[in-house]
Motif scaffolding. Structure first.
Motif, PDB file in Angstrom:
ATOM      1  N   SER A 218       3.355  21.027  90.377  1.00 10.79           N
ATOM      2  CA  SER A 218       2.362  21.326  91.405  1.00 10.79           C
ATOM      3  C   SER A 218       2.322  20.241  92.468  1.00 10.79           C
ATOM      4  O   SER A 218       2.152  20.531  93.657  1.00 10.79           O
ATOM      5  CB  SER A 218       0.983  21.493  90.763  1.00 10.79           C
ATOM      6  N   THR A 219       2.454  18.994  92.049  1.00 10.57           N
ATOM      7  CA  THR A 219       2.509  17.903  93.020  1.00 10.57           C
ATOM      8  C   THR A 219       3.673  18.101  93.977  1.00 10.57           C
ATOM      9  O   THR A 219       3.535  17.921  95.199  1.00 10.57           O
ATOM     10  CB  THR A 219       2.657  16.549  92.300  1.00 10.57           C
ATOM     11  N   PHE A 220       4.826  18.478  93.442  1.00 11.08           N
ATOM     12  CA  PHE A 220       5.989  18.618  94.314  1.00 11.08           C
ATOM     13  C   PHE A 220       5.817  19.758  95.307  1.00 11.08           C
ATOM     14  O   PHE A 220       6.035  19.586  96.511  1.00 11.08           O
ATOM     15  CB  PHE A 220       7.263  18.821  93.495  1.00 11.08           C
ATOM     16  N   THR A 221       5.414  20.942  94.830  1.00 12.43           N
ATOM     17  CA  THR A 221       5.333  22.079  95.748  1.00 12.43           C
ATOM     18  C   THR A 221       4.150  21.978  96.697  1.00 12.43           C
ATOM     19  O   THR A 221       4.261  22.325  97.872  1.00 12.43           O
ATOM     20  CB  THR A 221       5.267  23.411  94.983  1.00 12.43           C
ATOM     21  N   SER A 222       3.007  21.485  96.209  1.00 15.03           N
ATOM     22  CA  SER A 222       1.817  21.435  97.046  1.00 15.03           C
ATOM     23  C   SER A 222       1.813  20.227  97.967  1.00 15.03           C
ATOM     24  O   SER A 222       1.638  20.360  99.187  1.00 15.03           O
ATOM     25  CB  SER A 222       0.559  21.435  96.168  1.00 15.03           C
ATOM     26  N   CYS A 223       2.008  19.052  97.400  1.00 16.86           N
ATOM     27  CA  CYS A 223       1.889  17.830  98.208  1.00 16.86           C
ATOM     28  C   CYS A 223       3.131  17.575  99.061  1.00 16.86           C
ATOM     29  O   CYS A 223       3.022  17.247 100.240  1.00 16.86           O
ATOM     30  CB  CYS A 223       1.631  16.625  97.299  1.00 16.86           C
ATOM     31  N   PHE A 224       4.301  17.703  98.465  1.00 17.87           N
ATOM     32  CA  PHE A 224       5.511  17.376  99.212  1.00 17.87           C
ATOM     33  C   PHE A 224       6.004  18.525 100.077  1.00 17.87           C
ATOM     34  O   PHE A 224       6.258  18.338 101.267  1.00 17.87           O
ATOM     35  CB  PHE A 224       6.610  16.927  98.249  1.00 17.87           C
ATOM     36  N   LEU A 225       6.142  19.721  99.506  1.00 18.93           N
ATOM     37  CA  LEU A 225       6.719  20.808 100.292  1.00 18.93           C
ATOM     38  C   LEU A 225       5.708  21.440 101.239  1.00 18.93           C
ATOM     39  O   LEU A 225       5.979  21.604 102.433  1.00 18.93           O
ATOM     40  CB  LEU A 225       7.333  21.863  99.369  1.00 18.93           C
ATOM     41  N   GLN A 226       4.529  21.805 100.745  1.00 21.29           N
ATOM     42  CA  GLN A 226       3.542  22.423 101.631  1.00 21.29           C
ATOM     43  C   GLN A 226       2.961  21.404 102.614  1.00 21.29           C
ATOM     44  O   GLN A 226       2.983  21.615 103.835  1.00 21.29           O
ATOM     45  CB  GLN A 226       2.412  23.044 100.810  1.00 21.29           C
ATOM     46  N   GLU A 227       2.456  20.324 102.079  1.00 18.64           N
ATOM     47  CA  GLU A 227       1.734  19.363 102.917  1.00 18.64           C
ATOM     48  C   GLU A 227       2.646  18.576 103.844  1.00 18.64           C
ATOM     49  O   GLU A 227       2.305  18.347 105.010  1.00 18.64           O
ATOM     50  CB  GLU A 227       0.961  18.396 102.012  1.00 18.64           C
ATOM     51  N   MET A 228       3.795  18.137 103.352  1.00 16.71           N
ATOM     52  CA  MET A 228       4.623  17.200 104.115  1.00 16.71           C
ATOM     53  C   MET A 228       5.845  17.840 104.766  1.00 16.71           C
ATOM     54  O   MET A 228       6.374  17.294 105.732  1.00 16.71           O
ATOM     55  CB  MET A 228       5.078  16.057 103.206  1.00 16.71           C
ATOM     56  N   GLN A 229       6.313  18.967 104.213  1.00 17.13           N
ATOM     57  CA  GLN A 229       7.482  19.635 104.793  1.00 17.13           C
ATOM     58  C   GLN A 229       7.142  20.991 105.390  1.00 17.13           C
ATOM     59  O   GLN A 229       8.009  21.655 105.955  1.00 17.13           O
ATOM     60  CB  GLN A 229       8.562  19.792 103.726  1.00 17.13           C
ATOM     61  N   TRP A 230       5.879  21.428 105.245  1.00 19.25           N
ATOM     62  CA  TRP A 230       5.418  22.700 105.802  1.00 19.25           C
ATOM     63  C   TRP A 230       6.289  23.858 105.358  1.00 19.25           C
ATOM     64  O   TRP A 230       6.661  24.730 106.139  1.00 19.25           O
ATOM     65  CB  TRP A 230       5.340  22.611 107.336  1.00 19.25           C
ATOM     66  N   MET A 231       6.606  23.849 104.086  1.00 15.69           N
ATOM     67  CA  MET A 231       7.394  24.917 103.489  1.00 15.69           C
ATOM     68  C   MET A 231       6.507  25.767 102.583  1.00 15.69           C
ATOM     69  O   MET A 231       5.629  25.242 101.901  1.00 15.69           O
ATOM     70  CB  MET A 231       8.552  24.324 102.653  1.00 15.69           C
ATOM     71  N   LEU A 327       8.052  12.477 105.735  1.00 16.25           N
ATOM     72  CA  LEU A 327       6.992  12.755 104.755  1.00 16.25           C
ATOM     73  C   LEU A 327       5.635  12.264 105.232  1.00 16.25           C
ATOM     74  O   LEU A 327       4.638  12.434 104.534  1.00 16.25           O
ATOM     75  CB  LEU A 327       7.335  12.098 103.411  1.00 16.25           C
ATOM     76  N   GLU A 328       5.585  11.661 106.407  1.00 15.62           N
ATOM     77  CA  GLU A 328       4.326  11.067 106.883  1.00 15.62           C
ATOM     78  C   GLU A 328       3.521  11.990 107.796  1.00 15.62           C
ATOM     79  O   GLU A 328       2.340  11.774 108.019  1.00 15.62           O
ATOM     80  CB  GLU A 328       4.616   9.753 107.630  1.00 15.62           C
ATOM     81  N   GLY A 329       4.150  13.011 108.367  1.00 12.60           N
ATOM     82  CA  GLY A 329       3.458  13.831 109.362  1.00 12.60           C
ATOM     83  C   GLY A 329       2.499  14.831 108.755  1.00 12.60           C
ATOM     84  O   GLY A 329       2.715  15.365 107.675  1.00 12.60           O
ATOM     85  N   ARG A 330       1.391  15.077 109.449  1.00  9.43           N
ATOM     86  CA  ARG A 330       0.420  16.092 109.054  1.00  9.43           C
ATOM     87  C   ARG A 330      -0.061  16.811 110.315  1.00  9.43           C
ATOM     88  O   ARG A 330      -0.223  16.190 111.369  1.00  9.43           O
ATOM     89  CB  ARG A 330      -0.809  15.487 108.359  1.00  9.43           C
ATOM     90  N   ARG A 331      -0.336  18.101 110.196  1.00 12.78           N
ATOM     91  CA  ARG A 331      -0.959  18.831 111.299  1.00 12.78           C
ATOM     92  C   ARG A 331      -2.474  18.746 111.245  1.00 12.78           C
ATOM     93  O   ARG A 331      -3.136  18.635 112.267  1.00 12.78           O
ATOM     94  CB  ARG A 331      -0.526  20.299 111.274  1.00 12.78           C
ATOM     95  N   TYR A 332      -3.031  18.832 110.050  1.00 13.37           N
ATOM     96  CA  TYR A 332      -4.476  18.906 109.887  1.00 13.37           C
ATOM     97  C   TYR A 332      -5.044  17.740 109.086  1.00 13.37           C
ATOM     98  O   TYR A 332      -6.078  17.175 109.441  1.00 13.37           O
ATOM     99  CB  TYR A 332      -4.861  20.216 109.188  1.00 13.37           C
ATOM    100  N   MET A 333      -4.381  17.413 107.976  1.00 13.14           N
ATOM    101  CA  MET A 333      -4.936  16.412 107.062  1.00 13.14           C
ATOM    102  C   MET A 333      -5.137  15.084 107.779  1.00 13.14           C
ATOM    103  O   MET A 333      -4.211  14.549 108.394  1.00 13.14           O
ATOM    104  CB  MET A 333      -4.018  16.253 105.845  1.00 13.14           C
ATOM    105  N   TRP A 334      -6.340  14.575 107.668  1.00 15.67           N
ATOM    106  CA  TRP A 334      -6.754  13.292 108.250  1.00 15.67           C
ATOM    107  C   TRP A 334      -6.762  13.273 109.783  1.00 15.67           C
ATOM    108  O   TRP A 334      -7.014  12.233 110.391  1.00 15.67           O
ATOM    109  CB  TRP A 334      -5.869  12.132 107.754  1.00 15.67           C
ATOM    110  N   GLN A 335      -6.489  14.432 110.406  1.00 18.67           N
ATOM    111  CA  GLN A 335      -6.416  14.442 111.869  1.00 18.67           C
ATOM    112  C   GLN A 335      -7.778  14.669 112.524  1.00 18.67           C
ATOM    113  O   GLN A 335      -7.989  14.282 113.662  1.00 18.67           O
ATOM    114  CB  GLN A 335      -5.437  15.525 112.339  1.00 18.67           C
ATOM    115  N   PHE A 336      -8.698  15.328 111.783  1.00 16.45           N
ATOM    116  CA  PHE A 336     -10.037  15.616 112.301  1.00 16.45           C
ATOM    117  C   PHE A 336     -10.913  16.006 111.121  1.00 16.45           C
ATOM    118  O   PHE A 336     -10.428  16.172 110.000  1.00 16.45           O
ATOM    119  CB  PHE A 336     -10.009  16.732 113.361  1.00 16.45           C
ATOM    120  N   ALA A 337     -12.180  16.137 111.360  1.00 18.75           N
ATOM    121  CA  ALA A 337     -13.108  16.524 110.287  1.00 18.75           C
ATOM    122  C   ALA A 337     -12.894  17.986 109.909  1.00 18.75           C
ATOM    123  O   ALA A 337     -12.735  18.844 110.781  1.00 18.75           O
ATOM    124  CB  ALA A 337     -14.543  16.299 110.734  1.00 18.75           C
ATOM    125  N   TYR A 338     -12.903  18.266 108.626  1.00 15.76           N
ATOM    126  CA  TYR A 338     -12.765  19.645 108.157  1.00 15.76           C
ATOM    127  C   TYR A 338     -13.509  19.825 106.848  1.00 15.76           C
ATOM    128  O   TYR A 338     -13.903  18.868 106.212  1.00 15.76           O
ATOM    129  CB  TYR A 338     -11.290  20.039 107.989  1.00 15.76           C
TER     130      TYR A 338
END
Length: 338
Positions: A218-231, A327-338
């Protein structure tokens, strides 16, 4: 979907040097952790609390407690834990709260609430001055996530020792972990490169796992692929696979299997047999293929999740290398309040 994170394919980053020091630092905490758990006035149930990758990172510890302890144990998302407000959270409950930087607001609130209810709360985190460590009375600070994983296991082993279990064999196996990790990561690198190259453009990445490796998946698919690679990606429990998800697999579907050496391995082997007949390429990451120098054969299942943890970082670095997305880029996470 670039948002400044596309840098183009680049050579994969080298294996980081801080893994061994963090592991060794955590291992030195055994006496302190054992004494703290043994000193609790009561221990009747355990809650493992975290969010995101930290929630997934609790699953190997949960598995060991389930297998060997008579205590009730629950792992739950931090906000679920707070909003459910179970009446069993109070004196006699041990709440282990995991957060890497200790800044996840939901985990801080959950841990604070549990402590106010009279539970014994311990933070497992990387920053002594972070909000989580500051919010509760007890904490164990590691140098990186590899250290956090060991601290979680040491908390479990201390709980088992309190129940009268002999945990010396597992403690000895943990002391072999730094050397075993070094060898395993070097041996894994060619396979990681091959998987990343083959899977980098699939429409959906499916990963099947079970037992103590479920959280690593789950860490790999959620954190790395979804969150960091937008896959698009999902981890599927190897038995839940047969309760519906297998219907979307065909000869064009590619997937990844995590196989450990624990009691749930037959679940993944069953899924592998199905995939070999009905699916496309299946990439196996099998702990039996790892050189775990110094780890006794009867402890390999216990040690495997702790080696898979840094392996997932290496697999992610290989994806970043061939896809060109850092692996450092984010569109939403930490970019604004949500």
């Amino acid at each position: 979907m670039t948002d400044g994170t596309y840098v183009g394919p680049k050579p994969v980053k080298p294996i980081p040097q801080e893994i061994r020091p963090s592991q060794e630092n955590a291992l030195r905490r055994w006496g302190e952790i054992r004494d703290w758990v043994l000193g609790l006035p009561a221990l009747e149930r355990v809650f493992l609390v975290g969010a995101g990758g930290s929630y997934s990172g609790l699953q190997a510890a949960h598995y060991l407690l389930d297998r060997e302890s008579a205590l009730p144990v629950v792992s739950v998302n931090s906000d679920e834990f707070y909003h459910r407000a179970s009446p069993s959270v109070g004196p006699g409950a041990l709440v282990i709260a995991l957060s890497a930087a200790g800044a996840t607001a939901e985990t801080v609130r959950a841990a604070s609430w549990a402590q106010e209810r009279g539970a014994a709360v311990v933070a497992v985190t990387l920053k002594s001055d972070g909000p989580l460590a500051q919010a509760v009375s007890n904490g164990f600070i590691s140098l990186n996530g590899d250290g956090n994983q060991i601290v979680l296991q040491l908390l479990v082993l201390a709980t088992l020792a309190r129940e009268g279990h002999d945990v010396s064999a597992k403690i000895d196996a943990l002391h072999a972990l730094p050397d075993a990790t070094d060898a395993a990561l070097r041996g894994f690198e060619p396979l990681a490169a091959a998987i990343a190259k083959d899977m980098k453009d699939v429409p959906v990445t499916y990963l099947l796992a079970s037992g103590p490796l479920q959280g690593m998946g789950s860490t790999f698919t959620s954190c790395f692929l979804q969150e960091m690679q937008w896959m698009h990606a999902a981890t599927i429990n190897a038995n839940e696979f047969f309760q519906g998800p297998f219907e979307v697999f065909d000869k064009q579907t590619k997937s990844i299997l995590f196989l450990g050496e624990d009691a749930t391995r037959p679940m993944v082997e069953r899924a592998e047999r199905f995939l070999s007949e009905h699916s496309g390429t299946t990439h196996r990451i099998d702990s039996r293929d790892l050189e775990l120098a110094g780890v006794p054969s009867d402890q390999r299942g216990f040690i495997a999740p702790l080696v898979f943890y840094p392996m997932m970082f290496r697999l992610a670095e290989n994806y970043a290398s061939v896809r060109g997305y850092t692996l450092e880029g984010r569109r939403y996470m930490w970019q604004f309040a949500y």
